[in-house]
Motif scaffolding. Structure first.
Motif, PDB file in Angstrom:
ATOM      1  N   THR A 127      52.984  37.575  31.207  1.00  0.00           N
ATOM      2  CA  THR A 127      51.775  37.022  31.804  1.00  0.00           C
ATOM      3  C   THR A 127      51.627  37.470  33.256  1.00  0.00           C
ATOM      4  O   THR A 127      50.556  37.864  33.693  1.00  0.00           O
ATOM      5  CB  THR A 127      51.787  35.490  31.721  1.00  0.00           C
ATOM      6  OG1 THR A 127      51.813  35.104  30.344  1.00  0.00           O
ATOM      7  CG2 THR A 127      50.559  34.908  32.388  1.00  0.00           C
ATOM      8  N   VAL A 128      52.711  37.427  34.006  1.00  0.00           N
ATOM      9  CA  VAL A 128      52.715  37.907  35.388  1.00  0.00           C
ATOM     10  C   VAL A 128      53.860  38.907  35.529  1.00  0.00           C
ATOM     11  O   VAL A 128      55.006  38.581  35.261  1.00  0.00           O
ATOM     12  CB  VAL A 128      52.891  36.762  36.397  1.00  0.00           C
ATOM     13  CG1 VAL A 128      52.960  37.311  37.812  1.00  0.00           C
ATOM     14  CG2 VAL A 128      51.757  35.752  36.268  1.00  0.00           C
ATOM     15  N   THR A 130      55.823  41.735  38.054  1.00  0.00           N
ATOM     16  CA  THR A 130      56.009  42.043  39.469  1.00  0.00           C
ATOM     17  C   THR A 130      56.924  43.246  39.657  1.00  0.00           C
ATOM     18  O   THR A 130      57.771  43.548  38.809  1.00  0.00           O
ATOM     19  CB  THR A 130      56.617  40.845  40.228  1.00  0.00           C
ATOM     20  OG1 THR A 130      57.900  40.541  39.674  1.00  0.00           O
ATOM     21  CG2 THR A 130      55.722  39.621  40.139  1.00  0.00           C
ATOM     22  N   SER A 135      52.231  42.324  42.468  1.00  0.00           N
ATOM     23  CA  SER A 135      52.154  41.338  41.398  1.00  0.00           C
ATOM     24  C   SER A 135      50.882  41.552  40.590  1.00  0.00           C
ATOM     25  O   SER A 135      49.806  41.738  41.155  1.00  0.00           O
ATOM     26  CB  SER A 135      52.174  39.918  41.985  1.00  0.00           C
ATOM     27  OG  SER A 135      52.011  38.957  40.968  1.00  0.00           O
ATOM     28  N   ASP A 137      48.745  39.709  37.505  1.00  0.00           N
ATOM     29  CA  ASP A 137      48.523  38.569  36.617  1.00  0.00           C
ATOM     30  C   ASP A 137      47.672  39.065  35.454  1.00  0.00           C
ATOM     31  O   ASP A 137      46.485  39.343  35.612  1.00  0.00           O
ATOM     32  CB  ASP A 137      47.812  37.449  37.375  1.00  0.00           C
ATOM     33  CG  ASP A 137      47.698  36.168  36.557  1.00  0.00           C
ATOM     34  OD1 ASP A 137      47.510  36.262  35.333  1.00  0.00           O
ATOM     35  OD2 ASP A 137      47.802  35.080  37.143  1.00  0.00           O
ATOM     36  N   ARG A 142      44.356  39.772  37.967  1.00  0.00           N
ATOM     37  CA  ARG A 142      44.432  39.725  39.427  1.00  0.00           C
ATOM     38  C   ARG A 142      45.640  40.520  39.893  1.00  0.00           C
ATOM     39  O   ARG A 142      46.742  40.367  39.374  1.00  0.00           O
ATOM     40  CB  ARG A 142      44.540  38.275  39.901  1.00  0.00           C
ATOM     41  CG  ARG A 142      44.544  38.092  41.410  1.00  0.00           C
ATOM     42  CD  ARG A 142      44.402  36.619  41.758  1.00  0.00           C
ATOM     43  NE  ARG A 142      44.390  36.405  43.205  1.00  0.00           N
ATOM     44  CZ  ARG A 142      45.463  36.091  43.918  1.00  0.00           C
ATOM     45  NH1 ARG A 142      46.635  35.933  43.317  1.00  0.00           N
ATOM     46  NH2 ARG A 142      45.380  35.900  45.227  1.00  0.00           N
TER      47      ARG A 142
END
Length: 226
Positions: A127-128, A130, A135, A137, A142
């Motif tokens: 989902t996220v 990094t 980062s 999302d 985003r």
């Protein structure tokens, strides 16, 4: 895992609760749709196992549809004596993730539940994503770097997400064509070069270190390593 069982048949509920507890799971049980809804919206669960036909003014399908409309994506395994193809289709289209007909072997229920949990955990991990101070999302689309929001076009976002999934690995032009553009041939254009250049300007320009690098005669790599 913390599980919710919504089942009005006392014998089935006792059988399933005992088996899940012995498998190491924590189980809450509701014997009607109304109480099941209260549990589902007030407690965080890793998965829900529910009967399709429930007393209490709300049946299984209505309960699932309500949860999905509220944005609740908890994995749901439907149990039902309705074993027709149309019944299974309705259950899955209502928002169920799997459908197991009664009578069933507990081993199969546990295996299906484990598969749902693995799938959910895998999706949650992605989902996220990094890399260093970058980062992404995936749900909100985003992108930020060092806390600064970066505006990417849809294709640039897809390109970045693919590179990030393969961070610290060389990604070839063929891999990008097939997975980002869905081309299974070389269109003989500079489409990759153009998008890489635009993406590099957005995620690297103005920052102390470059993350997107060209690997000569090989492809590209997204890395925060020196």
């Amino acid at each position: 895992m913390k599980l919710l069982l919504i089942e009005d048949n006392e014998r089935v509920a006792r059988f399933v609760t005992k088996g899940l507890s012995e498998a190491g799971h924590t189980v809450d049980h509701a014997d009607n749709g109304r109480d099941g809804m209260v549990y589902a919206v007030t407690e965080p669960y890793d998965a829900i196992v529910m009967d399709r036909m429930l007393p209490g003014g709300i049946d299984g399908l209505a309960l699932i549809e309500t949860l999905r409309q509220q944005g609740n994506r908890v994995p749901i395994l439907i149990l039902s004596a309705l074993d027709g193809v149309d019944d299974r289709i309705r259950g899955l289209r209502a928002g169920g993730d799997d459908y197991l007909t009664k009578p069933f072997a507990f081993g199969e229920l546990l295996a299906r539940l484990d598969a749902l949990l693995r799938r959910s955990q895998s999706q949650a991990v992605e989902t996220v994503m990094t890399l260093g101070d970058l980062s992404v999302d995936m749900l909100a689309h985003r992108v930020t770097r060092a806390g600064k929001t970066l505006a990417l076009q849809p294709r640039e976002f897809k390109l970045l997400a693919y590179l990030l999934r393969h961070a610290n690995q060389v990604v070839t032009r063929t891999m990008l064509l097939e997975n980002v553009w869905d081309y299974h041939f070389d269109p003989q254009t500079n489409v990759i070069d153009v998008h890489i250049s635009k993406l590099r300007q957005k995620i690297d320009a103005g920052f102390p270190s470059a993350l997107l690098r060209t690997v000569r005669n090989a492809g590209y790599m997204l890395t925060d390593q020196p």
